[in-house]
Design a protein around this motif. Structure first.
Motif, mmCIF file in Angstrom:
data_model
loop_
_atom_site.group_PDB
_atom_site.id
_atom_site.type_symbol
_atom_site.label_atom_id
_atom_site.label_comp_id
_atom_site.label_asym_id
_atom_site.label_seq_id
_atom_site.Cartn_x
_atom_site.Cartn_y
_atom_site.Cartn_z
ATOM 1 N N VAL A 193 0.959 -1.188 0.182
ATOM 2 C CA VAL A 193 0.071 0.145 0.105
ATOM 3 C C VAL A 193 0.867 1.285 -0.064
ATOM 4 O O VAL A 193 1.795 1.222 0.787
ATOM 5 C CB VAL A 193 -0.864 0.104 1.128
ATOM 6 N N VAL A 194 0.604 2.053 -1.063
ATOM 7 C CA VAL A 194 1.328 3.247 -1.114
ATOM 8 C C VAL A 194 0.431 4.601 -1.094
ATOM 9 O O VAL A 194 -0.779 4.375 -1.458
ATOM 10 C CB VAL A 194 2.357 3.314 -2.273
ATOM 11 N N GLU A 195 1.096 5.820 -0.377
ATOM 12 C CA GLU A 195 0.101 7.014 -0.704
ATOM 13 C C GLU A 195 0.938 7.632 -1.912
ATOM 14 O O GLU A 195 2.085 7.806 -1.744
ATOM 15 C CB GLU A 195 0.116 7.813 0.643
ATOM 16 N N LYS A 196 -0.069 8.245 -2.830
ATOM 17 C CA LYS A 196 0.601 8.906 -3.763
ATOM 18 C C LYS A 196 -0.138 10.262 -4.159
ATOM 19 O O LYS A 196 -1.496 10.326 -4.033
ATOM 20 C CB LYS A 196 0.504 7.970 -5.208
ATOM 21 N N ARG A 197 0.681 11.343 -4.018
ATOM 22 C CA ARG A 197 -0.049 12.909 -4.136
ATOM 23 C C ARG A 197 -0.418 12.855 -5.787
ATOM 24 O O ARG A 197 0.452 12.271 -6.760
ATOM 25 C CB ARG A 197 1.035 13.796 -3.923
ATOM 26 N N LEU A 198 -1.539 13.289 -5.930
ATOM 27 C CA LEU A 198 -2.109 13.439 -7.142
ATOM 28 C C LEU A 198 -1.319 14.420 -8.004
ATOM 29 O O LEU A 198 -1.170 14.116 -9.367
ATOM 30 C CB LEU A 198 -3.535 13.719 -7.375
ATOM 31 N N SER A 199 -0.797 15.353 -7.569
ATOM 32 C CA SER A 199 -0.015 15.921 -8.538
ATOM 33 C C SER A 199 1.484 15.493 -8.567
ATOM 34 O O SER A 199 2.152 15.925 -9.657
ATOM 35 C CB SER A 199 0.518 17.365 -7.527
ATOM 36 N N ASP A 200 1.826 14.329 -8.289
ATOM 37 C CA ASP A 200 2.906 13.680 -8.640
ATOM 38 C C ASP A 200 2.695 12.680 -9.640
ATOM 39 O O ASP A 200 3.699 12.091 -10.156
ATOM 40 C CB ASP A 200 3.589 12.933 -7.540
ATOM 41 N N VAL A 201 1.400 12.421 -9.968
ATOM 42 C CA VAL A 201 1.139 11.594 -11.247
ATOM 43 C C VAL A 201 1.111 12.156 -12.490
ATOM 44 O O VAL A 201 0.230 13.239 -12.595
ATOM 45 C CB VAL A 201 -0.187 10.849 -11.016
ATOM 46 N N ASP A 202 1.946 11.716 -13.384
ATOM 47 C CA ASP A 202 2.111 12.128 -14.870
ATOM 48 C C ASP A 202 1.193 11.747 -15.695
ATOM 49 O O ASP A 202 0.490 12.580 -16.472
ATOM 50 C CB ASP A 202 3.299 12.111 -15.516
ATOM 51 N N SER A 203 0.696 10.475 -15.592
ATOM 52 C CA SER A 203 -0.346 10.081 -16.464
ATOM 53 C C SER A 203 -0.961 8.778 -15.596
ATOM 54 O O SER A 203 -0.492 7.934 -14.929
ATOM 55 C CB SER A 203 0.242 9.633 -17.742
ATOM 56 N N ALA A 204 -2.376 8.521 -15.740
ATOM 57 C CA ALA A 204 -2.942 7.448 -15.067
ATOM 58 C C ALA A 204 -4.148 7.216 -16.016
ATOM 59 O O ALA A 204 -5.016 8.103 -16.498
ATOM 60 C CB ALA A 204 -3.447 7.956 -13.615
ATOM 61 N N VAL A 205 -4.217 5.804 -16.498
ATOM 62 C CA VAL A 205 -5.544 5.298 -16.962
ATOM 63 C C VAL A 205 -5.973 4.153 -16.672
ATOM 64 O O VAL A 205 -5.232 3.174 -16.201
ATOM 65 C CB VAL A 205 -5.093 5.309 -18.543
ATOM 66 N N VAL A 206 -7.444 4.054 -16.558
ATOM 67 C CA VAL A 206 -7.928 2.831 -16.002
ATOM 68 C C VAL A 206 -7.537 1.359 -16.931
ATOM 69 O O VAL A 206 -7.753 1.730 -18.168
ATOM 70 C CB VAL A 206 -9.482 2.888 -15.775
ATOM 71 N N GLU A 207 -7.229 0.516 -16.401
ATOM 72 C CA GLU A 207 -7.046 -0.766 -17.055
ATOM 73 C C GLU A 207 -8.232 -1.633 -16.947
ATOM 74 O O GLU A 207 -8.813 -1.694 -15.938
ATOM 75 C CB GLU A 207 -5.758 -1.442 -16.409
ATOM 76 N N ILE A 208 -8.617 -2.197 -18.021
ATOM 77 C CA ILE A 208 -9.706 -3.081 -18.115
ATOM 78 C C ILE A 208 -9.113 -4.483 -17.335
ATOM 79 O O ILE A 208 -8.430 -4.953 -17.451
ATOM 80 C CB ILE A 208 -10.168 -3.455 -19.521
#
Length: 184
Positions: free
Chosen positions: A141-156
Motif C-alpha cells: 500500500v502506497v500513498e501517492k500525491r495526485l500532483s505527482d502523477v504524470d499519467s493514469a488510465v484505468v485498466e480493463i
C-alpha cells in the motif's frame, strides 16, 4: 460567425448539465466535410443513466437550435450531436476521476498497475494497492500525491479482483495508512 468554440459550447450546454449535477469531461468538435460532429462526454458521482443522457442530449440539441435561431451561434451546414459518458480510456486528471474509479485497476505513469483505494479528505492524495505483486520490502500500500502523477488510465480487468486487494481498496484513507504502518 464561425462555428462555436469548445468554450462557447460549454457555456451553451451549461443550462442542460449544471442542474443535473453533471461534469463535462470533454467537448470535442470534429469537422466532417461541411458538417461537424459535436461529441460531449458527461459524468457524475452517481453515473448518469442512459435515460439521463438522452434527456441531456435532447436539451442540448434544443439549446443549440435556439442559439442558432437567435444568431448567437452558427453551426454552418449542420452538426451531429453525440452525448455519452467517458470511456475507460479517459485519463484520470482530476480527483473526481480517482474517486469515481475506486476499486478499479489503474496504470500509473506508464509503469505499474495498481488498484485505486481511498482519497484523503482534501482529495490531494490517493491510496494505491499493488496489483498482483509484492513491492520490494513488502510494501503493498502506497500513498501517492495526485500532483505527482504524470499519467493514469484505468485498466480493463477481465477476472474477478483478488479479495485481499478489494479489502484494502475498501479501507478509508486513514485505515489504509495505518494498515501500511502496521504491515511494514
Amino acid at each position: 460567425m464561425a462555428f462555436p468554440t469548445v468554450e462557447e459550447l460549454a457555456q451553451l450546454i451549461a443550462p442542460a448539465v449544471d442542474p443535473r449535477g453533471l461534469d463535462v469531461e470533454e467537448i470535442k468538435v470534429t469537422r466532417a466535410g461541411k458538417k461537424s460532429v459535436v461529441a460531449i462526454r458527461l459524468d457524475s458521482d452517481a453515473r448518469p443513466t442512459l435515460d439521463e443522457i438522452e434527456e441531456v442530449a435532447t436539451d442540448v440539441s434544443e439549446l443549440f437550435d435556439a442559439a442558432e435561431a437567435s444568431g448567437s451561434a452558427n453551426f454552418g451546414a449542420g452538426y451531429t450531436l453525440e452525448v455519452s459518458t467517458p470511456g475507460v480510456d479517459l485519463p484520470l486528471t482530476a480527483s473526481r476521476h480517482w474517486r469515481r474509479n475506486r476499486h478499479r485497476l489503474v496504470k500509473v505513469d506508464g509503469a505499474h498497475v495498481w488498484r485505486i483505494g481511498a482519497l484523503n479528505d482534501d482529495e490531494t492524495s490517493v491510496i494505491l494497492i499493488a496489483h498482483g505483486r509484492k513491492k520490494p520490502g513488502g510494501e503493498d500500500v502506497v500513498e501517492k500525491r495526485l500532483s505527482d502523477v504524470d499519467s493514469a488510465v484505468v485498466e480493463i480487468e477481465f477476472n474477478n479482483p483478488p479479495a485481499a486487494e478489494l479489502e484494502l481498496s475498501g479501507l478509508s484513507y486513514a485505515e489504509a495508512t495505518k494498515w501500511r504502518e502496521d504491515n511494514k
